[in-house]
Structure formats: C-alpha cells, structure tokens
Enzyme design. Structure first.
Site, short mmCIF file in Angstrom:
data_model
loop_
_atom_site.label_atom_id
_atom_site.label_comp_id
_atom_site.label_asym_id
_atom_site.label_seq_id
_atom_site.Cartn_x
_atom_site.Cartn_y
_atom_site.Cartn_z
CG HIS A 244 -12.40 -33.04 34.14
ND1 HIS A 244 -13.82 -33.09 34.40
CD2 HIS A 244 -11.87 -32.77 35.60
CE1 HIS A 244 -14.16 -33.17 35.71
NE2 HIS A 244 -13.17 -33.04 36.41
CG ASP B 238 -17.76 -33.95 33.47
OD1 ASP B 238 -18.29 -33.62 32.38
OD2 ASP B 238 -16.53 -34.29 33.93
CG HIS C 216 -18.79 -35.76 29.02
ND1 HIS C 216 -18.80 -34.15 29.18
CD2 HIS C 216 -19.46 -36.00 27.96
CE1 HIS C 216 -19.15 -33.87 27.94
NE2 HIS C 216 -19.40 -34.85 27.32
CG ASP D 229 -14.82 -37.01 32.33
OD1 ASP D 229 -15.13 -37.02 31.15
OD2 ASP D 229 -14.55 -35.89 33.19
CG HIS E 70 -11.14 -34.47 27.75
ND1 HIS E 70 -11.57 -33.15 27.32
CD2 HIS E 70 -11.22 -35.48 26.91
CE1 HIS E 70 -12.39 -33.45 26.11
NE2 HIS E 70 -12.30 -34.87 25.81
CG ASP F 202 -16.07 -30.73 32.73
OD1 ASP F 202 -16.22 -29.69 31.80
OD2 ASP F 202 -15.50 -31.51 32.12
CG ASP G 214 -18.60 -30.71 30.09
OD1 ASP G 214 -19.09 -31.25 31.16
OD2 ASP G 214 -18.00 -31.11 29.30
CD GLU H 192 -12.55 -30.47 29.49
OE1 GLU H 192 -12.39 -29.74 28.34
OE2 GLU H 192 -11.85 -31.34 29.57
#
Length: 316
Positions: free
Chosen positions: A107, A134, A136, A138, A151, A237, A239, A282
């Site tokens: 990412h 996502d 996260h 980030d 990332h 992403d 995840d 990702e």
C-alpha cells in the site's frame, strides 16, 4: 449482461497497471499480487461486463533490498522510485481517458497512484473523493513507526506529512486535502497515529461505526456529496476484509467486514457511476489458500463495475 456503470471513463475502458513490489511492506510476497489477480481472471471478468480492458503489463523498478530503516524509513529511495514510475503510468492512463486499475504490490504505492489522480483532478476541475478501505489508518510517520515500513505511511504522505521524495510527486504539496478522504473498516491504529488522524480532520468510519450503524449507513455517509463532477478513487487494501475470507495478506487484523458487507460497499460505489480509478493492494499469494483472496478481490471488482446481486429494478 450487466451494463458497466463507470461514469465518464466508461467509453475509454480500463488500463491494468501491475506494480510487482513489496518494497514498503514488512512481509515479503505482495510483489506476486499482480499475477495472482491476473490468474484469478480480472481482465476476463471485466470484459464479460462489457468493459474494454488494456493490460499495460508490469512496471519495472528496483528490487527489495530488505534492509533496516534509515532515519525512520525503510527503503526510501526504492519506494520513491516505484511511486514515481506509478504516478507517471497512472497519469498517462487518465490523460488517455481510461480508468486505471493499479494491481499491487503493497500500500505504499497509494502515494504515487493517488498523487496522479489528484493532479489529474486539478487539471480537469473535478472534485476528488478517495475511499480508503483498510484495516489500518496508514498515517504513521518516521517518528511514530517502530518498523519504518512505508506501507504504513501513505495517507500521511498524501496529506503532506513525510519526506519530500514522497510528498512532492504531484503538482502541489500536500497532494490531497484531508477532507477529500474517507477511511472505512479501520480497526488497527497506533496511539500517536490516532492523534494525527484526528488533528488532520480525516473522516474515519472504523469497525465500531460499521457495527453500530451498519454498512449501508456508513457508505451513505462516505459517499455524501458525490456528484457529477466528482472523481471517485477507491484504494482497496485486501486486509480491509476479515481474514476468515481473505487470508492472503501480510497484516491480517481480526474483526473485518464480511463478504456481503464488502459487496454492498462496492455495489453502492457502482451505483454512483463516478468510479474513476482503483488500487488493489497488499494481496500476498504466498500467504493465500488456493488463490481465494485474489478471486475474492476480482469478485469485488466486478461489483465495482456494475455486477449486482439486486433482483429488483434499479432506481431510475
């Protein structure tokens, strides 16, 4: 056959851009993501929906040296080069009237991708809305991250918080206004990172929001204000998804959206007709089971381009 609902880029089709690198990640393997998505049939799925597809192949950049962080950043020169290459490739597709789909890769590549989209929007007078799916936020910086993995920093860099090599890819710094981004599905944020996100005023719909309000209401809020002059960029992403259905990622976080919740997100975006660009990042085939995460990603992309489970007539 379901008609594609891709707004003003539909006539030009899409351009697939493979970016085979895990340069910004802490786990090797996402460099194989572009080929996994191709094996899962991304081009064929879009063509079946009536979308013209041009596969531009893979960008060629530096190898991953797998070194320790220097001044809070791992692999900064290599990350910067990959993102410059991607920025130029994305911008070229947009100028040609195609909808670019970036096949990542980790990412950190969102920096180059979204910098290019933001530059294009300023040149064409469009308003940008970034939907960041996502687990996260980030929004780490060199002083906050214990790992130095970039990332975990792309949103911070896009908002002007980072080294010039990453913040200065577009025609201005910051590349985007924090008010242009909506983060969805967040459930893993460091304490210092949380303060920065709040200070920047980024609108975040974390998993508690989704649990309390439901995904439909979250997406209505995230899409509020999108109109005919809006360019929607989706940065997906994988995840974002619950690892029970998407195990092929290097940074799994339990408690993510279900298959149907994720499909609803994509269908509601398709309903706007304003999708203008897409990141898929990702995906780590080395950690996947029989390519199921790549196949799920392709399934979601089909929904973004108009494949719907709706059995009732669409409004209008």
């Amino acid at each position: 056959m379901t008609a594609p609902r891709t707004g003003h880029f539909a006539a030009g089709g899409v351009g697939l851009i493979g970016v085979p690198t895990d340069i910004g990640a802490g786990t090797l393997g996402s460099r194989m993501g572009p080929e996994a998505l191709r094996v899962a049939g991304i081009a064929e799925a879009l063509q079946a929906l009536g979308v013209q597809v041009r596969d531009r192949g893979n960008l060629q950049g530096p190898a991953n040296p797998w070194l320790a962080a220097v001044n809070g950043f791992r692999h900064l020169p290599e990350v910067a080069l990959w993102n410059r290459l991607l920025h130029d490739a994305m911008h070229a597709e947009l100028q040609a009237g195609r909808l670019p789909i970036m096949l990542g890769g980790d990412h950190c590549l969102g920096i180059g991708s979204i910098s290019a989209v933001a530059r294009h929007c300023r040149a064409t007078g469009q308003r940008l809305r970034v939907l960041w799916f996502d687990a996260h936020a980030d929004f780490n910086t060199a002083t906050l991250t214990p790992s130095g993995n970039i990332h975990g920093m792309p949103v911070a860099c896009l908002c002007g918080q980072g080294p010039e090599a990453l913040t200065g890819l577009a025609d201005r710094v910051p590349a985007i206004d924090p008010a242009d981004i909506r983060q969805i599905g967040i459930r893993s944020v460091d304490a210092g990172e949380k303060r920065l996100v709040h200070d920047m005023g980024i609108e975040v719909f974390d998993m508690r929001c989704i649990d309390e309000w439901g995904m439909r209401h979250v997406m209505e809020r995230a899409l509020d204000g999108v109109d005919a002059n809006t360019h929607l960029h989706v940065s997906l992403d994988v995840d974002f998804l619950d690892p029970d259905i998407a195990p092929g990622v290097g940074t799994t976080v339990r408690g993510g959206p279900t298959y149907r919740e994720a499909q609803l997100c994509m269908e509601m975006i398709a309903d706007t007709g304003r999708l203008g660009s897409l990141d898929v990042v990702e995906l780590n085939p080395a950690l996947d089971l029989r390519n199921q995460t790549a196949e799920l990603a392709v399934d979601l992309i089909e929904s973004l381009f108009g494949k719907s489970t709706l059995m009732r007539p669409a409004d209008g």
